[in-house]
Scaffold this motif. Structure first.
Motif, PDB file in Angstrom:
ATOM      1  N   TYR A  24       4.277  -9.121  -7.131  1.00 47.17           N
ATOM      2  CA  TYR A  24       3.776 -10.263  -6.360  1.00 47.17           C
ATOM      3  C   TYR A  24       2.795  -9.827  -5.273  1.00 47.17           C
ATOM      4  N   ALA A  25       2.732  -8.517  -4.990  1.00 47.88           N
ATOM      5  CA  ALA A  25       1.774  -7.986  -4.028  1.00 47.88           C
ATOM      6  C   ALA A  25       1.453  -6.553  -4.420  1.00 47.88           C
ATOM      7  N   GLU A  26       0.332  -6.073  -3.944  1.00 48.31           N
ATOM      8  CA  GLU A  26      -0.106  -4.723  -4.279  1.00 48.31           C
ATOM      9  C   GLU A  26       0.827  -3.683  -3.640  1.00 48.31           C
ATOM     10  N   PRO A  27       0.913  -2.484  -4.209  1.00 46.28           N
ATOM     11  CA  PRO A  27       1.764  -1.443  -3.617  1.00 46.28           C
ATOM     12  C   PRO A  27       1.380  -1.175  -2.158  1.00 46.28           C
ATOM     13  N   PRO A  28       2.341  -1.196  -1.236  1.00 43.90           N
ATOM     14  CA  PRO A  28       2.026  -1.088   0.198  1.00 43.90           C
ATOM     15  C   PRO A  28       1.974   0.358   0.686  1.00 43.90           C
ATOM     16  N   PHE A  29       1.162   1.160   0.039  1.00 42.61           N
ATOM     17  CA  PHE A  29       1.032   2.568   0.410  1.00 42.61           C
ATOM     18  C   PHE A  29      -0.447   2.941   0.424  1.00 42.61           C
ATOM     19  N   GLY A  30      -0.730   4.196   0.770  1.00 41.90           N
ATOM     20  CA  GLY A  30      -2.133   4.581   0.930  1.00 41.90           C
ATOM     21  C   GLY A  30      -2.759   3.789   2.050  1.00 41.90           C
ATOM     22  N   ALA A  31      -3.914   3.213   1.810  1.00 43.22           N
ATOM     23  CA  ALA A  31      -4.604   2.428   2.836  1.00 43.22           C
ATOM     24  C   ALA A  31      -3.835   1.170   3.215  1.00 43.22           C
ATOM     25  N   ARG A  32      -2.934   0.710   2.339  1.00 40.50           N
ATOM     26  CA  ARG A  32      -2.176  -0.512   2.620  1.00 40.50           C
ATOM     27  C   ARG A  32      -0.857  -0.232   3.349  1.00 40.50           C
ATOM     28  N   ARG A  33      -0.547   1.014   3.622  1.00 37.11           N
ATOM     29  CA  ARG A  33       0.731   1.321   4.255  1.00 37.11           C
ATOM     30  C   ARG A  33       0.787   0.724   5.661  1.00 37.11           C
ATOM     31  N   PHE A  34       1.926   0.100   5.964  1.00 33.50           N
ATOM     32  CA  PHE A  34       2.185  -0.540   7.256  1.00 33.50           C
ATOM     33  C   PHE A  34       1.280  -1.742   7.496  1.00 33.50           C
ATOM     34  N   ALA A  35       0.632  -2.271   6.461  1.00 32.24           N
ATOM     35  CA  ALA A  35      -0.224  -3.449   6.601  1.00 32.24           C
ATOM     36  C   ALA A  35       0.491  -4.683   6.064  1.00 32.24           C
ATOM     37  N   GLU A  36      -0.094  -5.835   6.305  1.00 28.34           N
ATOM     38  CA  GLU A  36       0.414  -7.058   5.684  1.00 28.34           C
ATOM     39  C   GLU A  36       0.341  -6.919   4.166  1.00 28.34           C
ATOM     40  N   PRO A  37       1.239  -7.576   3.437  1.00 25.00           N
ATOM     41  CA  PRO A  37       1.171  -7.487   1.972  1.00 25.00           C
ATOM     42  C   PRO A  37      -0.137  -8.066   1.452  1.00 25.00           C
ATOM     43  N   ASP A  38      -0.639  -7.456   0.410  1.00 20.79           N
ATOM     44  CA  ASP A  38      -1.865  -7.908  -0.238  1.00 20.79           C
ATOM     45  C   ASP A  38      -1.469  -8.636  -1.516  1.00 20.79           C
ATOM     46  N   PRO A  39      -1.369  -9.973  -1.493  1.00 22.88           N
ATOM     47  CA  PRO A  39      -0.801 -10.710  -2.631  1.00 22.88           C
ATOM     48  C   PRO A  39      -1.649 -10.588  -3.889  1.00 22.88           C
ATOM     49  N   VAL A  40      -0.998 -10.753  -5.037  1.00 28.23           N
ATOM     50  CA  VAL A  40      -1.693 -10.808  -6.317  1.00 28.23           C
ATOM     51  C   VAL A  40      -1.617 -12.235  -6.848  1.00 28.23           C
ATOM     52  N   ASP A  41      -2.559 -12.568  -7.706  1.00 30.29           N
ATOM     53  CA  ASP A  41      -2.638 -13.899  -8.303  1.00 30.29           C
ATOM     54  C   ASP A  41      -1.707 -13.971  -9.503  1.00 30.29           C
ATOM     55  N   PRO A  42      -0.868 -15.025  -9.602  1.00 29.30           N
ATOM     56  CA  PRO A  42      -0.009 -15.154 -10.782  1.00 29.30           C
ATOM     57  C   PRO A  42      -0.794 -15.242 -12.092  1.00 29.30           C
ATOM     58  N   ALA A  43      -2.060 -15.648 -12.043  1.00 30.25           N
ATOM     59  CA  ALA A  43      -2.873 -15.693 -13.253  1.00 30.25           C
ATOM     60  C   ALA A  43      -3.453 -14.305 -13.521  1.00 30.25           C
ATOM     61  N   GLY A  44      -3.698 -14.004 -14.794  1.00 30.18           N
ATOM     62  CA  GLY A  44      -4.242 -12.702 -15.134  1.00 30.18           C
ATOM     63  C   GLY A  44      -3.911 -12.332 -16.567  1.00 30.18           C
ATOM     64  N   PRO A  45      -4.146 -11.089 -16.949  1.00 25.56           N
ATOM     65  CA  PRO A  45      -3.866 -10.672 -18.325  1.00 25.56           C
ATOM     66  C   PRO A  45      -2.361 -10.615 -18.588  1.00 25.56           C
ATOM     67  N   PRO A  46      -1.954 -10.611 -19.861  1.00 31.46           N
ATOM     68  CA  PRO A  46      -0.524 -10.519 -20.195  1.00 31.46           C
ATOM     69  C   PRO A  46       0.107  -9.269 -19.592  1.00 31.46           C
ATOM     70  N   VAL A  47       1.360  -9.393 -19.196  1.00 37.13           N
ATOM     71  CA  VAL A  47       2.068  -8.280 -18.575  1.00 37.13           C
ATOM     72  C   VAL A  47       3.500  -8.254 -19.091  1.00 37.13           C
ATOM     73  N   ASP A  48       3.997  -7.035 -19.392  1.00 40.22           N
ATOM     74  CA  ASP A  48       5.389  -6.871 -19.804  1.00 40.22           C
ATOM     75  C   ASP A  48       6.290  -6.862 -18.580  1.00 40.22           C
ATOM     76  N   CYS A  49       7.404  -7.580 -18.663  1.00 33.92           N
ATOM     77  CA  CYS A  49       8.337  -7.725 -17.535  1.00 33.92           C
ATOM     78  C   CYS A  49       9.742  -7.428 -18.043  1.00 33.92           C
ATOM     79  N   LEU A  50       9.985  -6.178 -18.377  1.00 31.52           N
ATOM     80  CA  LEU A  50      11.203  -5.808 -19.086  1.00 31.52           C
ATOM     81  C   LEU A  50      12.162  -4.970 -18.255  1.00 31.52           C
ATOM     82  N   GLY A  51      11.762  -4.527 -17.069  1.00 34.69           N
ATOM     83  CA  GLY A  51      12.639  -3.710 -16.244  1.00 34.69           C
ATOM     84  C   GLY A  51      12.370  -3.918 -14.778  1.00 34.69           C
ATOM     85  N   PHE A  52      13.396  -3.695 -13.956  1.00 32.11           N
ATOM     86  CA  PHE A  52      13.242  -3.871 -12.513  1.00 32.11           C
ATOM     87  C   PHE A  52      12.188  -2.915 -11.957  1.00 32.11           C
TER      88      PHE A  52
END
Length: 432
Positions: A24-52
């Motif tokens: 639901y948001a980009e990985p919060p590390f690297g340049a994004r560490r300690f920043a507000e979450p960078d959300p992702v759009d629910p629309a996009g290419p197909p994605v497998d959702c088979l494991g936590f």
């Protein structure tokens, strides 16, 4: 394999599909560490959702759950359990895990949403940043990043849940312990229909406390951050933090008030702190002098402490009533649309009610005090049904107060007129 829109999940059984590890948001590390979450759009290419998805950085070792592994950074994910499509959109439950704002994840078996989905809900659980990553003070960066993650997860759900059959206008946010307080903050910041809060701790941290913790945490890497924060917690051998060294949590002036138009279901157990005593994370007072010192450390008036000395488990009861029980009862009394459940079935300690709420008694022998039998399964069906009814209509099946177990009156008389200041500002003891 099953599909909802662009998401490929798996069929749990003919009545429930599971979609796990959705970003639901980009990985919060690297340049994004300690920043507000960078959300992702629910629309996009197909994605497998088979494991936590991976756990957020943490030191805890929880039985039956994955461990945090350094380098696994895609930690801002959510999971969905969905019943078959229906003519009308279904109520949505977004559940936030607890763990003293320091550990835990949505991969814990306790939070499997299949039973609630079979009963008609679209169930969502999510990971969020915990410990210093989520709640530590970093100059120039936002505080309460874990709460911001939860807001990003809710916004993703609101934008994307229709493809799973959920109603974006009928979302209940729920949580237990730290997750319950998080749900209160979330409902105060974002539009939701209902809130379920099981055992929310009445504690927030001052900015000065957060700065004091940050002084002793090495934030060079996520690994050094986790290790140095754990070292700081172990150093709290005297003073207010020695009784229960929780270093992280919301930095705020007070707990939020749930808007009066939002339906509210509150709950607490009868002896909240007995779990922490059993686990050895709570240093129990053995003498009257130690009990009095604890009360003064936590800002509990002497006359309240004295009233509790008549109970065999004085310290355990006093701590639980101060942090969980009395504040929950007061919140119930001041909200116009609130219901309250008191879980009194032994052992009636912190989290003992959760397996019954989710209908997940398998593997919960420790939490519920033994192997489940017919009575426990029957109770689970009733408790789960109350959650489903509340998420659907705002009515859990009773008015006012309901007991899951024998009727036990809370120990409220000593607390009359006593203010319950939730702010914690004592500085930690530096590690040696």
């Amino acid at each position: 394999m099953t599909r909802r829109g662009r998401f490929r999940g798996r069929a749990v059984d003919p009545s429930v599909d599971a979609f796990l590890g959705i970003r639901y948001a980009e990985p919060p590390f690297g340049a994004r560490r300690f920043a507000e979450p960078d959300p992702v759009d629910p629309a996009g290419p197909p994605v497998d959702c088979l494991g936590f998805g991976p756990l957020a950085p943490q030191a805890a070792l929880l039985p039956g759950t994955p461990l945090w592994r350094p380098g696994h950074e895609d930690v801002l994910t959510l999971n969905i359990w969905a019943p078959p499509p229906a003519p009308e959109p279904r109520p949505v439950l977004l559940f936030l895990h607890g763990g003293a704002y320091t550990f835990g994840s949505s991969a814990q078996p306790d939070f499997d949403g299949a039973a609630l989905a079979r009963a008609g809900l679209v169930v969502v659980t999510c990971n969020y940043r915990v410990g210093f990553e989520g709640f530590g003070h970093v100059p120039g960066r936002p505080d309460n990043r874990g709460l911001l993650d939860q807001r990003a997860a809710l916004r993703w759900v609101r934008a994307g849940i229709e493809v799973f059959g959920g109603d974006p206008d009928n979302i209940t946010v729920a949580g237990h312990s730290a997750g319950a307080t998080s749900a209160l903050f979330l409902a105060a910041a974002e539009p939701v229909r209902r809130v379920i809060a099981h055992s929310p701790p009445n504690r927030v941290h001052t900015p000065g406390f957060a700065r004091g913790v940050a002084e002793w945490v090495d934030t060079t890497t996520p690994e050094s951050t986790v290790l140095s924060a754990a070292r700081l917690a172990k150093a709290q051998r005297t003073g207010p933090l020695s009784h229960d060294p929780v270093l992280f949590g919301p930095v705020a002036d007070r707990l939020p008030t749930v808007p009066p138009h939002v339906d509210l279901l509150l709950a607490h157990t009868d002896v909240e702190y007995r779990l922490f005593e059993e686990l050895g994370s709570f240093r129990v007072a053995r003498t009257a002098a130690e009990l009095l010192r604890f009360g003064r450390d936590w800002g509990i008036p002497d006359h309240v402490v004295t009233a509790y000395r008549e109970f065999p488990d004085a310290h355990t009861l006093l701590a639980g009533d101060f942090l969980f029980v009395e504040p929950t009862n007061r919140a119930f009394e001041t909200h116009p649309r609130a219901h309250l459940a008191r879980f009194t079935r032994p052992p009636a300690w912190h989290n003992a009610d959760l397996p019954f709420c989710f209908g997940n008694l398998r593997g919960a022998d420790f939490l519920i005090g033994g192997a489940p039998g017919p009575d426990e399964h029957a109770l689970a069906r009733r408790v789960l049904a109350s959650w489903v009814a509340f998420c659907t209509t705002g009515d859990p099946g009773w008015t006012g107060v309901h007991h899951w177990g024998p009727v036990v009156e809370p120990r409220r008389a000593p607390w009359r007129g006593v203010p319950l200041d939730p702010t914690f500002g004592h500085l930690p003891i530096p590690p040696t």
